[in-house]
Scaffold this motif. Sequence first.
Motif, PDB file in Angstrom:
ATOM      1  N   ASP A  59      -6.878   6.296 -13.101  1.00  0.00           N
ATOM      2  CA  ASP A  59      -6.545   4.909 -12.814  1.00  0.00           C
ATOM      3  C   ASP A  59      -5.412   4.502 -13.746  1.00  0.00           C
ATOM      4  O   ASP A  59      -5.383   4.913 -14.902  1.00  0.00           O
ATOM      5  CB  ASP A  59      -7.771   4.014 -13.032  1.00  0.00           C
ATOM      6  CG  ASP A  59      -7.589   2.624 -12.464  1.00  0.00           C
ATOM      7  OD1 ASP A  59      -6.678   2.423 -11.640  1.00  0.00           O
ATOM      8  OD2 ASP A  59      -8.365   1.740 -12.837  1.00  0.00           O
ATOM      9  N   TRP A  60      -4.487   3.736 -13.231  1.00  0.00           N
ATOM     10  CA  TRP A  60      -3.359   3.301 -14.036  1.00  0.00           C
ATOM     11  C   TRP A  60      -2.965   1.897 -13.626  1.00  0.00           C
ATOM     12  O   TRP A  60      -3.242   1.448 -12.525  1.00  0.00           O
ATOM     13  CB  TRP A  60      -2.170   4.243 -13.890  1.00  0.00           C
ATOM     14  CG  TRP A  60      -1.631   4.328 -12.490  1.00  0.00           C
ATOM     15  CD1 TRP A  60      -0.732   3.467 -11.905  1.00  0.00           C
ATOM     16  CD2 TRP A  60      -1.949   5.288 -11.495  1.00  0.00           C
ATOM     17  NE1 TRP A  60      -0.479   3.839 -10.611  1.00  0.00           N
ATOM     18  CE2 TRP A  60      -1.220   4.960 -10.333  1.00  0.00           C
ATOM     19  CE3 TRP A  60      -2.796   6.397 -11.471  1.00  0.00           C
ATOM     20  CZ2 TRP A  60      -1.307   5.706  -9.166  1.00  0.00           C
ATOM     21  CZ3 TRP A  60      -2.869   7.129 -10.315  1.00  0.00           C
ATOM     22  CH2 TRP A  60      -2.133   6.783  -9.179  1.00  0.00           C
ATOM     23  N   ALA A  61      -2.299   1.217 -14.532  1.00  0.00           N
ATOM     24  CA  ALA A  61      -1.637  -0.047 -14.226  1.00  0.00           C
ATOM     25  C   ALA A  61      -0.170   0.293 -13.980  1.00  0.00           C
ATOM     26  O   ALA A  61       0.286   1.398 -14.287  1.00  0.00           O
ATOM     27  CB  ALA A  61      -1.799  -1.030 -15.378  1.00  0.00           C
ATOM     28  N   GLU A  62       0.583  -0.669 -13.433  1.00  0.00           N
ATOM     29  CA  GLU A  62       1.971  -0.351 -13.101  1.00  0.00           C
ATOM     30  C   GLU A  62       2.815  -1.624 -13.088  1.00  0.00           C
ATOM     31  O   GLU A  62       2.357  -2.687 -12.688  1.00  0.00           O
ATOM     32  CB  GLU A  62       2.012   0.317 -11.720  1.00  0.00           C
ATOM     33  CG  GLU A  62       3.312   0.922 -11.343  1.00  0.00           C
ATOM     34  CD  GLU A  62       3.177   1.798 -10.089  1.00  0.00           C
ATOM     35  OE1 GLU A  62       4.166   2.458  -9.760  1.00  0.00           O
ATOM     36  OE2 GLU A  62       2.101   1.831  -9.457  1.00  0.00           O
ATOM     37  N   PHE A  63       4.065  -1.473 -13.550  1.00  0.00           N
ATOM     38  CA  PHE A  63       5.023  -2.571 -13.466  1.00  0.00           C
ATOM     39  C   PHE A  63       6.373  -2.031 -13.023  1.00  0.00           C
ATOM     40  O   PHE A  63       6.628  -0.829 -13.081  1.00  0.00           O
ATOM     41  CB  PHE A  63       5.122  -3.351 -14.786  1.00  0.00           C
ATOM     42  CG  PHE A  63       5.638  -2.550 -15.951  1.00  0.00           C
ATOM     43  CD1 PHE A  63       6.989  -2.566 -16.286  1.00  0.00           C
ATOM     44  CD2 PHE A  63       4.772  -1.799 -16.734  1.00  0.00           C
ATOM     45  CE1 PHE A  63       7.460  -1.841 -17.380  1.00  0.00           C
ATOM     46  CE2 PHE A  63       5.231  -1.072 -17.817  1.00  0.00           C
ATOM     47  CZ  PHE A  63       6.578  -1.092 -18.141  1.00  0.00           C
ATOM     48  N   ARG A 114       4.374   3.536 -14.851  1.00  0.00           N
ATOM     49  CA  ARG A 114       2.908   3.563 -14.853  1.00  0.00           C
ATOM     50  C   ARG A 114       2.383   3.518 -16.280  1.00  0.00           C
ATOM     51  O   ARG A 114       2.936   4.132 -17.178  1.00  0.00           O
ATOM     52  CB  ARG A 114       2.387   4.815 -14.155  1.00  0.00           C
ATOM     53  CG  ARG A 114       2.566   4.756 -12.662  1.00  0.00           C
ATOM     54  CD  ARG A 114       1.937   5.927 -11.975  1.00  0.00           C
ATOM     55  NE  ARG A 114       2.016   5.744 -10.535  1.00  0.00           N
ATOM     56  CZ  ARG A 114       1.726   6.676  -9.660  1.00  0.00           C
ATOM     57  NH1 ARG A 114       1.319   7.874 -10.072  1.00  0.00           N
ATOM     58  NH2 ARG A 114       1.817   6.438  -8.369  1.00  0.00           N
ATOM     59  N   VAL A 115       1.289   2.804 -16.439  1.00  0.00           N
ATOM     60  CA  VAL A 115       0.585   2.722 -17.716  1.00  0.00           C
ATOM     61  C   VAL A 115      -0.652   3.607 -17.574  1.00  0.00           C
ATOM     62  O   VAL A 115      -1.656   3.201 -16.982  1.00  0.00           O
ATOM     63  CB  VAL A 115       0.202   1.258 -18.038  1.00  0.00           C
ATOM     64  CG1 VAL A 115      -0.560   1.189 -19.357  1.00  0.00           C
ATOM     65  CG2 VAL A 115       1.439   0.370 -18.064  1.00  0.00           C
ATOM     66  N   TRP A 116      -0.534   4.839 -18.087  1.00  0.00           N
ATOM     67  CA  TRP A 116      -1.636   5.801 -17.998  1.00  0.00           C
ATOM     68  C   TRP A 116      -2.616   5.537 -19.135  1.00  0.00           C
ATOM     69  O   TRP A 116      -2.234   5.517 -20.302  1.00  0.00           O
ATOM     70  CB  TRP A 116      -1.124   7.232 -18.097  1.00  0.00           C
ATOM     71  CG  TRP A 116      -0.356   7.669 -16.898  1.00  0.00           C
ATOM     72  CD1 TRP A 116       0.996   7.753 -16.787  1.00  0.00           C
ATOM     73  CD2 TRP A 116      -0.870   8.058 -15.631  1.00  0.00           C
ATOM     74  NE1 TRP A 116       1.348   8.176 -15.537  1.00  0.00           N
ATOM     75  CE2 TRP A 116       0.217   8.377 -14.807  1.00  0.00           C
ATOM     76  CE3 TRP A 116      -2.163   8.167 -15.120  1.00  0.00           C
ATOM     77  CZ2 TRP A 116       0.052   8.800 -13.491  1.00  0.00           C
ATOM     78  CZ3 TRP A 116      -2.324   8.592 -13.809  1.00  0.00           C
ATOM     79  CH2 TRP A 116      -1.224   8.906 -13.012  1.00  0.00           C
ATOM     80  N   VAL A 117      -3.871   5.379 -18.791  1.00  0.00           N
ATOM     81  CA  VAL A 117      -4.910   5.065 -19.772  1.00  0.00           C
ATOM     82  C   VAL A 117      -5.406   6.350 -20.428  1.00  0.00           C
ATOM     83  O   VAL A 117      -5.599   7.373 -19.775  1.00  0.00           O
ATOM     84  CB  VAL A 117      -6.081   4.333 -19.082  1.00  0.00           C
ATOM     85  CG1 VAL A 117      -7.189   4.039 -20.072  1.00  0.00           C
ATOM     86  CG2 VAL A 117      -5.581   3.056 -18.426  1.00  0.00           C
ATOM     87  N   ILE A 118      -5.587   6.294 -21.742  1.00  0.00           N
ATOM     88  CA  ILE A 118      -6.158   7.406 -22.510  1.00  0.00           C
ATOM     89  C   ILE A 118      -7.609   7.054 -22.797  1.00  0.00           C
ATOM     90  O   ILE A 118      -7.900   6.028 -23.427  1.00  0.00           O
ATOM     91  CB  ILE A 118      -5.385   7.621 -23.831  1.00  0.00           C
ATOM     92  CG1 ILE A 118      -3.922   7.963 -23.536  1.00  0.00           C
ATOM     93  CG2 ILE A 118      -6.058   8.715 -24.665  1.00  0.00           C
ATOM     94  CD1 ILE A 118      -3.032   7.978 -24.778  1.00  0.00           C
ATOM     95  N   ASP A 119      -8.535   7.889 -22.310  1.00  0.00           N
ATOM     96  CA  ASP A 119      -9.962   7.629 -22.529  1.00  0.00           C
ATOM     97  C   ASP A 119     -10.335   7.981 -23.971  1.00  0.00           C
ATOM     98  O   ASP A 119      -9.787   8.909 -24.564  1.00  0.00           O
ATOM     99  CB  ASP A 119     -10.806   8.455 -21.560  1.00  0.00           C
ATOM    100  CG  ASP A 119     -12.284   8.097 -21.646  1.00  0.00           C
ATOM    101  OD1 ASP A 119     -12.596   6.916 -21.913  1.00  0.00           O
ATOM    102  OD2 ASP A 119     -13.121   8.995 -21.456  1.00  0.00           O
TER     103      ASP A 119
END
Length: 161
Positions: A59-63, A114-119
């Motif tokens: 899952d990622w956020a994006e701008f 993309r803003v890739w999330v690091i768990d």
Amino acid sequence: MSDNEYGDVRAYHMMCAVQELLPKAIIRDNDPPRFPPVVSLELVDGSATETLSGQNFADWAEFRVTRNGTVSNAIDVYLHTQGTARVGEDYELDGASDGRTVRIPAGLGSVNVRVWVIDDAFFEGDESVSINLVPLPPMGIPYYDVDPEHSSVTMVIHDNE
């Protein structure tokens, strides 16, 4: 046709033939544009959730970073990150070299980042990521202005612990 008119036509054809044999050069303008492009940010997807490694989805956020005006040259747009989430620890910016610079290639008016999330294994609660455009000094290179109405976006990273 008089001898004089015939000579003019023959001279014209000879000139055209010589021009075909001459080397040609393309001159590109490297001066800053007269009116600088205006850059802006737009939210594409405002939230992302940490996912466990081994899960079949990410899952990622994006701008989106957009410029108006000419697209004949590439332009580097500079970013400043803020928020409770930290770049390199909680997320990575895909499409931003060094986490601070986005290049819009020649021929394109915008690029998505993309803003890739690091768990991680820590309970942190939801965290925020704010991206702000960095204005350049007048006549800076590269040369752009910032749209003050669209100069920042904020996203949320949802914790999975």
